[in-house]
Write an enzyme that holds these catalytic residues in place. Sequence first.
Site, mmCIF file in Angstrom:
data_model
loop_
_atom_site.group_PDB
_atom_site.id
_atom_site.type_symbol
_atom_site.label_atom_id
_atom_site.label_comp_id
_atom_site.label_asym_id
_atom_site.label_seq_id
_atom_site.Cartn_x
_atom_site.Cartn_y
_atom_site.Cartn_z
ATOM 1 N N HIS A 101 0.877 -1.184 0.000
ATOM 2 C CA HIS A 101 0.000 0.000 0.000
ATOM 3 C C HIS A 101 0.911 1.229 0.000
ATOM 4 O O HIS A 101 1.974 1.205 0.633
ATOM 5 C CB HIS A 101 -0.816 0.145 1.285
ATOM 6 N N ASP A 104 2.153 2.062 3.521
ATOM 7 C CA ASP A 104 3.062 1.215 4.290
ATOM 8 C C ASP A 104 4.479 1.306 3.728
ATOM 9 O O ASP A 104 5.437 1.040 4.449
ATOM 10 C CB ASP A 104 2.594 -0.241 4.502
HETATM 11 C C1 XLS Z 1 -8.180 -6.536 4.168
HETATM 12 C C2 XLS Z 1 -7.661 -6.708 2.827
HETATM 13 C C3 XLS Z 1 -6.449 -5.858 2.489
HETATM 14 C C4 XLS Z 1 -6.269 -5.763 1.017
HETATM 15 C C5 XLS Z 1 -5.357 -4.658 0.579
HETATM 16 O O1 XLS Z 1 -8.922 -7.352 4.692
HETATM 17 O O2 XLS Z 1 -7.378 -8.058 2.642
HETATM 18 O O3 XLS Z 1 -5.315 -6.374 3.127
HETATM 19 O O4 XLS Z 1 -5.791 -6.957 0.495
HETATM 20 O O5 XLS Z 1 -5.855 -3.423 0.908
#
Ligand code: XLS
Length: 441
Positions: A101, A104
């Site tokens: 992301h 992050d």
């Molecule tokens: C949350 C989601 C998240 C997505 C990415 O439950 O799995 O991790 O994969 O934003």
Amino acid sequence: MFFTDVTAPIAYEGPDSTNPLAFRWYDADRVVGSKTMRDHLRMAVCYWHSFHWPGSDVFGAGTFDRPWLAPTDDPMAAARQKMDAAFEFFGKLGAPFYSFHDYDMAPEADSLAESQARLDELADEAGKKMEETGVQLLWGTANLFSHPRYAAGAATNPDPEVFAHAAAQVRNALEVTHRLGGANYVLWGGREGYETLLNTDLRREGQQLGRFLHLVAEHADRIGFTGTLLLEPKPQEPTKHQYDHDVATVHAFLQRHGLDDRYKVNIEGNHATLSGHDFAHEVAVAIDAGIFGSIDANQGDDRLGWDTDQFPRSVEMMSLVVYEILKGGGFDTGGFMFDTKLRRQSLDRTDLFHAHIGGMDTMARSLLVAQALIDDETLTGPVAERYAGWDGELGRGILDGTHDLASLHGLVTDQDLRPQAVSGRQEELERRVSRVIEQAR
Ligand code: XLS
Ligand code: NI
Ligand code: NI
């Protein structure tokens, strides 16, 4: 160096190895069917759970030994350390891909402009490290759910200024993903949902989300992004009702908004089970609808109703998922991304290796089982036999319009048709699958 317990890349040692820091099943260059294990599985490590999350939960602070997450006055220096740790880990593990992301990788700043500058700078660093290590980007995404501004949603927020902010943020994340050669761009509807209908205009929010997704697709075309745009279904958490509930719901939404040729789905195992479906069901529905994209490889807990994001351990469950994928022709731009986190008591940095090696071995073994199911035609014969009538005169006549209700009525009465029920043979087929699981090597 952060992972000093692991001095050399993790090696394949075979099923009999007792070395905990070796693969027993993942043998990257081994050819299975038409491709190597590496190319079939396209496995990716995620940045957030593994390097950005400190092991905190709603009841307590972080527990993990992660020096790069220590409190600091210099968030960019810390972010660079985190990146050093991440790429050291990717290289030693030998997973070919990663995912991240925006925030992050780069800490969010006060203004969008400053956040963008930080992201650009760190993405350049990431680009260099990708070149050095050969690790590639499976997908990038934007965090549209952590900041308080997104409490009532991003694209589905009642305030268009929040929509604008989310759009600006996705523009940046998409461009960075494009620059880094990302194979896909993911939109998980973080807080696109609602808590109560008492304050929610469902219709408006759906239109907003449709509009948002059009804007993203248009921008992707404008900048020449050729990766796949993916939506990630999830039924609930963090909101009580998430709009992108499951694959069938997402497919209907895409069709309704004229987006079904632009988006595919990123299916997460734990989200599938939370929506009341088998993981393999969600994959099969997506393949049937022509919107299968990628997988977030994790599994939940049978008794917990939330997204526990555990590393995949069930060869039986994953074999059936990989089987559906292989039958559907395999991944195109997608892959198996470990959207997985350690348990909070797994404090040591080396626990990250144990977890990923285990997850990768589960996927590799599942691939062997799935390929054997295909090669042995374990299920194809019985399924074909079960539907054989539809290839006969009556079945074809029903489907091609030769028959109508009246002619079928005539047929049943004239010939006194009395169809007999036949066994579905479920337990026998389960035994056949078990045998392949036991024997696949
Ligand atoms: C949350 C989601 C998240 C997505 C990415 O439950 O799995 O991790 O994969 O934003
Ligand atoms: Ni999830
Ligand atoms: Ni996910």
